[in-house]
Design a protein around this motif. Structure first.
Motif, PDB file in Angstrom:
ATOM      1  N   ASP A 147      15.095 -23.657 -51.534  1.00 47.17           N
ATOM      2  CA  ASP A 147      14.094 -24.466 -51.130  1.00 47.17           C
ATOM      3  C   ASP A 147      15.261 -25.588 -50.891  1.00 47.17           C
ATOM      4  OD1 ASP A 147      12.781 -23.278 -52.925  1.00 47.17           O
ATOM      5  OD2 ASP A 147      14.137 -23.644 -54.607  1.00 47.17           O
ATOM      6  N   TYR A 148      16.292 -25.134 -50.612  1.00 44.38           N
ATOM      7  CA  TYR A 148      17.134 -26.070 -49.415  1.00 44.38           C
ATOM      8  C   TYR A 148      17.353 -25.261 -48.165  1.00 44.38           C
ATOM      9  CZ  TYR A 148      16.568 -29.706 -53.902  1.00 44.38           C
ATOM     10  OH  TYR A 148      16.481 -30.450 -54.542  1.00 44.38           O
ATOM     11  N   ARG A 160      22.050 -33.863 -53.386  1.00 39.68           N
ATOM     12  CA  ARG A 160      20.372 -33.219 -53.398  1.00 39.68           C
ATOM     13  C   ARG A 160      19.736 -34.110 -54.144  1.00 39.68           C
ATOM     14  NH1 ARG A 160      22.427 -29.527 -56.878  1.00 39.68           N
ATOM     15  NH2 ARG A 160      20.874 -29.158 -58.631  1.00 39.68           N
ATOM     16  N   ASP A 161      19.666 -34.952 -54.895  1.00 41.19           N
ATOM     17  CA  ASP A 161      18.334 -35.191 -55.536  1.00 41.19           C
ATOM     18  C   ASP A 161      18.313 -36.889 -55.191  1.00 41.19           C
ATOM     19  OD1 ASP A 161      17.490 -33.101 -57.300  1.00 41.19           O
ATOM     20  OD2 ASP A 161      19.172 -33.291 -58.829  1.00 41.19           O
ATOM     21  N   THR A 212      15.379 -36.350 -49.503  1.00 39.98           N
ATOM     22  CA  THR A 212      14.907 -34.669 -48.351  1.00 39.98           C
ATOM     23  C   THR A 212      15.995 -34.617 -47.854  1.00 39.98           C
ATOM     24  OG1 THR A 212      13.362 -36.316 -47.839  1.00 39.98           O
ATOM     25  CG2 THR A 212      12.262 -35.076 -49.349  1.00 39.98           C
ATOM     26  N   TYR A 221      19.131 -29.861 -46.062  1.00 40.06           N
ATOM     27  CA  TYR A 221      17.275 -31.165 -46.697  1.00 40.06           C
ATOM     28  C   TYR A 221      16.801 -30.285 -47.206  1.00 40.06           C
ATOM     29  CZ  TYR A 221      18.467 -31.914 -41.348  1.00 40.06           C
ATOM     30  OH  TYR A 221      18.858 -31.764 -39.808  1.00 40.06           O
ATOM     31  N   ARG A 222      15.494 -30.465 -48.132  1.00 34.30           N
ATOM     32  CA  ARG A 222      14.806 -29.757 -48.971  1.00 34.30           C
ATOM     33  C   ARG A 222      13.924 -29.061 -47.477  1.00 34.30           C
ATOM     34  NH1 ARG A 222      12.969 -33.501 -53.357  1.00 34.30           N
ATOM     35  NH2 ARG A 222      15.442 -34.040 -53.348  1.00 34.30           N
ATOM     36  N   ARG A 223      13.631 -28.205 -48.259  1.00 33.50           N
ATOM     37  CA  ARG A 223      13.089 -27.750 -46.998  1.00 33.50           C
ATOM     38  C   ARG A 223      11.386 -27.612 -46.319  1.00 33.50           C
ATOM     39  NH1 ARG A 223      10.831 -22.291 -46.220  1.00 33.50           N
ATOM     40  NH2 ARG A 223      10.774 -21.419 -48.577  1.00 33.50           N
TER      41      ARG A 223
END
Ligand SMILES: Nc1nc2c(ncn2[C@@H]2O[C@H](COP(=O)(O)OP(=O)(O)OP(=O)(O)O)[C@@H](O)[C@H]2O)c(=O)[nH]1
Ligand SMILES: [Mg+2]
Length: 229
Positions: A80-81, A103-104, A107, A155-157
């Motif tokens: 997901d990341y 991560r929050d 992105t 990154y958020r994928r």
């Protein structure tokens, strides 16, 4: 899967094994489901064998240069990341936990040498070049980021998998950032201490990369100010 660690590597024997071992320790400690993907650029020094021994999967890059390696790794990633990082121990793997914890915030989260609290152990000449590069890109493209050339990022994928990147060298880092920014993603930065590489030698080629940076700057200015994609 939570996270894919994408690590471009070209002749990094002596570094890559230690990096993977330390990265696995951190990721296990965090309790993540993860994969570690070495994207090899044709190493001839046993990098792949060392990486596999330490527990990573290795793929061969298709496109040219660091940019081609990053593209290949991001395409193959299933987490997901995605965290991208260098394989020469300039990016200490323990810092992945800090990126993960942030991560929050966005992105895209950058391990940043140039925000308050960050540091860069670099030769003075390289340091000055890096600061000039950052100043030129962020001023001309009006992007609110202090370290636009750091390759240590989370990154958020879903946000990068849909983007197309063309740059072949380290300028792909600026391209990714600016495309995401123009797409509405404001990067977050966390202070980071960059170290000098442990073993081996640099792949940075000043003259060729200067031309690549100029051409990417031109393309990104057109994208930023609305004349093309
Ligand atoms: N697969 C692949 N990896 C690359 C390529 N070029 C560089 N790398 C890797 O990308 C990372 C960054 O390259 P470096 O040579 O460390 O560049 P640098 O950090 O500017 O230079 P140093 O000051 O020597 O550390 C390293 O982990 C390299 O092994 C390439 O063409 N293909
Ligand atoms: Mg390096």
């Amino acid at each position: 899967m939570d996270l894919t660690l994408v690590i471009p590597a070209l002749n990094e024997a002596g570094n890559i094994g230690e990096l993977i071992t330390r990265a696995r320790r951190v990721l296990d400690h965090e309790g993540m489901r993860y994969e570690i993907l070495i994207v090899d650029g044709g190493s001839t020094d046993g990098t792949i064998a060392e990486a596999e021994r330490a527990g990573a999967a290795a793929i061969r890059q298709h496109g040219r240069g660091y940019g081609g390696a990053l593209r290949g790794g991001i395409e193959a990633a299933r987490g997901d990341y995605v965290v991208t990082m260098d394989s020469d121990l300039s990016h200490e793997p323990e810092f992945i936990a800090t990126l993960w914890a942030a991560r929050d915030r966005s992105t895209i989260v950058i391990a940043s040498r140039y925000v308050a609290g960050g540091r860069a152990d670099m030769a003075p000449f390289r340091y000055v070049l890096s600061r000039i590069l950052n100043a030129v890109f962020t001023t001309i493209l009006r992007i609110p980021v202090k370290d636009i050339s750091s390759g240590f990022r989370l990154y958020r994928r879903s946000a990068i998998a849909s983007q197309r990147f063309e740059a072949a060298d380290f300028d792909v880092l600026e391209e990714i950032l600016i495309r995401l920014y123009v797409g509405g993603h404001v990067p977050a930065e966390v202070p980071f201490h960059y170290r000098t590489r442990k073993e081996g030698k640099s792949h940075a080629k000043l003259f060729r990369f200067a031309i690549a940076y100029l051409s990417t700057l031109y393309r990104m200015a057109r994208l930023r100010y609305g004349r093309s994609g």
